[in-house]
Enzyme design. Structure first.
Site, PDB file in Angstrom:
ATOM      1  N   VAL A   8       0.835  -1.188   0.000  1.00 47.67           N
ATOM      2  CA  VAL A   8       0.000   0.000   0.000  1.00 47.67           C
ATOM      3  C   VAL A   8       0.870   1.238   0.000  1.00 47.67           C
ATOM      4  O   VAL A   8       0.436   2.295  -0.438  1.00 47.67           O
ATOM      5  CB  VAL A   8      -0.911   0.011   1.231  1.00 47.67           C
ATOM      6  CG1 VAL A   8      -0.150   0.209   2.500  1.00 47.67           C
ATOM      7  CG2 VAL A   8      -2.004   1.039   1.084  1.00 47.67           C
ATOM      8  N   VAL A 150      -2.912  -1.373   7.976  1.00 47.33           N
ATOM      9  CA  VAL A 150      -1.766  -0.882   7.214  1.00 47.33           C
ATOM     10  C   VAL A 150      -2.144  -0.665   5.757  1.00 47.33           C
ATOM     11  O   VAL A 150      -1.765   0.331   5.133  1.00 47.33           O
ATOM     12  CB  VAL A 150      -0.576  -1.856   7.330  1.00 47.33           C
ATOM     13  CG1 VAL A 150       0.502  -1.535   6.293  1.00 47.33           C
ATOM     14  CG2 VAL A 150       0.031  -1.807   8.730  1.00 47.33           C
ATOM     15  N   GLU A 151      -2.915  -1.597   5.194  1.00 48.87           N
ATOM     16  CA  GLU A 151      -3.230  -1.525   3.770  1.00 48.87           C
ATOM     17  C   GLU A 151      -4.156  -0.363   3.417  1.00 48.87           C
ATOM     18  O   GLU A 151      -3.866   0.394   2.490  1.00 48.87           O
ATOM     19  CB  GLU A 151      -3.866  -2.848   3.308  1.00 48.87           C
ATOM     20  CG  GLU A 151      -2.903  -4.027   3.282  1.00 48.87           C
ATOM     21  CD  GLU A 151      -1.804  -3.873   2.249  1.00 48.87           C
ATOM     22  OE1 GLU A 151      -1.953  -3.047   1.330  1.00 48.87           O
ATOM     23  OE2 GLU A 151      -0.792  -4.567   2.363  1.00 48.87           O
ATOM     24  N   THR A 152      -5.277  -0.225   4.123  1.00 48.41           N
ATOM     25  CA  THR A 152      -6.289   0.745   3.684  1.00 48.41           C
ATOM     26  C   THR A 152      -6.965   1.514   4.821  1.00 48.41           C
ATOM     27  O   THR A 152      -7.986   2.171   4.581  1.00 48.41           O
ATOM     28  CB  THR A 152      -7.396   0.035   2.882  1.00 48.41           C
ATOM     29  OG1 THR A 152      -8.050  -0.927   3.723  1.00 48.41           O
ATOM     30  CG2 THR A 152      -6.840  -0.651   1.647  1.00 48.41           C
ATOM     31  N   TYR A 349       7.458  -3.791   6.477  1.00 53.42           N
ATOM     32  CA  TYR A 349       6.011  -3.964   6.367  1.00 53.42           C
ATOM     33  C   TYR A 349       5.525  -4.967   7.409  1.00 53.42           C
ATOM     34  O   TYR A 349       4.543  -4.721   8.127  1.00 53.42           O
ATOM     35  CB  TYR A 349       5.651  -4.447   4.964  1.00 53.42           C
ATOM     36  CG  TYR A 349       4.196  -4.817   4.800  1.00 53.42           C
ATOM     37  CD1 TYR A 349       3.252  -3.865   4.435  1.00 53.42           C
ATOM     38  CD2 TYR A 349       3.755  -6.116   5.034  1.00 53.42           C
ATOM     39  CE1 TYR A 349       1.905  -4.199   4.296  1.00 53.42           C
ATOM     40  CE2 TYR A 349       2.415  -6.462   4.905  1.00 53.42           C
ATOM     41  CZ  TYR A 349       1.499  -5.496   4.535  1.00 53.42           C
ATOM     42  OH  TYR A 349       0.169  -5.838   4.413  1.00 53.42           O
TER      43      TYR A 349
END
Length: 372
Positions: A8, A150-152, A349
């Site tokens: 991301v 973390v992603e969105t 990450y």
């Protein structure tokens, strides 16, 4: 993401090869767009020429249609109506060689009050689903929550790029200066084929869906191949929807990690110190993040583990987190730490996912205690 693929923030979600699909797979346009008008305007301003004007690309479209047994005109239209995006090509350009990494700065981008509050709210709304996913797969709820955050930010930032534009740009115009340009271009062409096959099978308009600059989709940012192989119908409605069904999102993230070998009850990492008299740092760093050392082998190279780490039944890797000009931080990564890096090939990450999940879990437990 599940993607390799781009993360991301910086690099690709770990992706898989062409594979068999899960029952009831489907793709649905986000019914509640989270992007802002200003962001969309910026994307539109970035649009370049149509790929319909490139004869060699149209030939590839016909090849895809034949290979995938898809309607020729439908594929030509989907690819032909895609546009080159300069910002996408720029986004995958690697940083200058020798650019310092900084774990503290990287961490601050993902472990912050906004994500923690959103994570607690998400956990409260989906506690039963998270517990069910944990029970069925062994993947802790905190890891699932960490990934989605973390992603969105739990669906708040799913991406503003048309998936077709992103995938076409990276398949046909991947920056030639990239040291792995040919390999990356081939990867994205494969993802484009997967995406077209998926949308054709589910009668979805391939030009309608939006995602990241790498073509990752939905709340968990799955690349098309990861959607095909790992996304599951966790809410039992006969379809897979990673845009709107939090149940499918939670179940699919857990299923992804399970498929990559998550081991129930095993920590992701242990604290580590060093014995300067026996330290063989080059040997410890040689395997990179791949768990290679037995506990005895790890210790023989000068790594010191706590009591829990000394009881680890599997293999370990020395994980280095650089801090710019400051000294790096180290942990002993387990097989489960490595599994998280299959979602995004980065130890930074993985540690962000772990630490965000832990922070959200602590805040959630505290809030639940207050409510009681």
């Amino acid at each position: 993401m599940n993607r390799f693929s781009l993360s991301v923030a910086t690099i690709l979600i770990a992706a898989c090869a062409t594979c068999t699909g899960a029952t009831g797979q489907n793709v649905h346009k986000n019914k509640k767009p989270t992007h802002k008008a200003a962001a969309l305007a910026k994307v539109r301003a970035d649009t370049g020429p149509l790929y319909a004007n490139r004869p060699e690309v149209m030939q590839v479209a016909e090849d895809i249609a034949e290979r995938r047994n898809l309607d020729r005109d439908w594929v030509r239209n989907a690819i032909g109506q895609s546009r080159y995006l300069a910002s996408v090509a720029k986004a995958v350009t690697p940083p200058p060689v020798g650019a310092p990494k900084n774990w503290t700065l990287y961490r601050s981008r993902f472990i912050d009050p906004v994500r923690i509050r959103a994570g607690v709210k998400f956990w409260q709304a989906n506690a039963e689903l998270l517990q069910r996913a944990q029970d069925e797969t062994g993947v802790p709820a905190s890891i699932i929550v960490g990934v989605i955050g973390v992603e969105t930010i739990y669906g708040q930032q799913n991406g503003n790029y048309r998936v077709m534009d992103a995938l076409s740009t990276l398949a046909f115009d991947f920056p030639a200066a990239h040291p792995r340009a040919r390999e990356r271009s081939a990867f994205f062409l494969s993802e484009l084929e997967q995406y077209l096959t998926l949308t054709a099978r589910t009668s979805t308009n391939p030009l309608a869906l939006r995602g990241s600059y790498a073509g990752a989709m939905g709340m968990p940012q799955f690349m098309p191949s990861s959607w095909v192989k790992y996304a599951i119908d966790f809410d039992g409605d006969g379809r897979v929807d990673l845009f709107n069904s939090t149940a499918d999102v939670i179940g699919s993230v857990a299923n992804y990690f399970k498929a990559f070998g998550w081991q129930r009850g095993i920590p992701t990492h242990y604290a580590v110190q060093f014995d300067s008299s026996t330290l063989d740092m080059p040997a410890l760093m040689a395997p990179d993040i791949l768990p290679t050392f037995t506990v005895a082998g790890f210790v023989s190279k000068g790594a010191l583990l706590d009591a829990q780490g000394m009881q680890h039944p599997g293999r370990l890797a020395l994980i280095e987190l650089q801090n710019g000009d400051a000294p790096p931080q180290y942990v002993a990564g387990t097989e489960n730490f490595y599994v998280i890096t299959r979602y995004n090939w980065s130890s930074y990450y993985a540690m962000s996912v772990i630490e965000l999940g832990n922070e959200v879990a602590a805040a959630y437990q505290m809030q639940m205690g207050v409510q009681k």
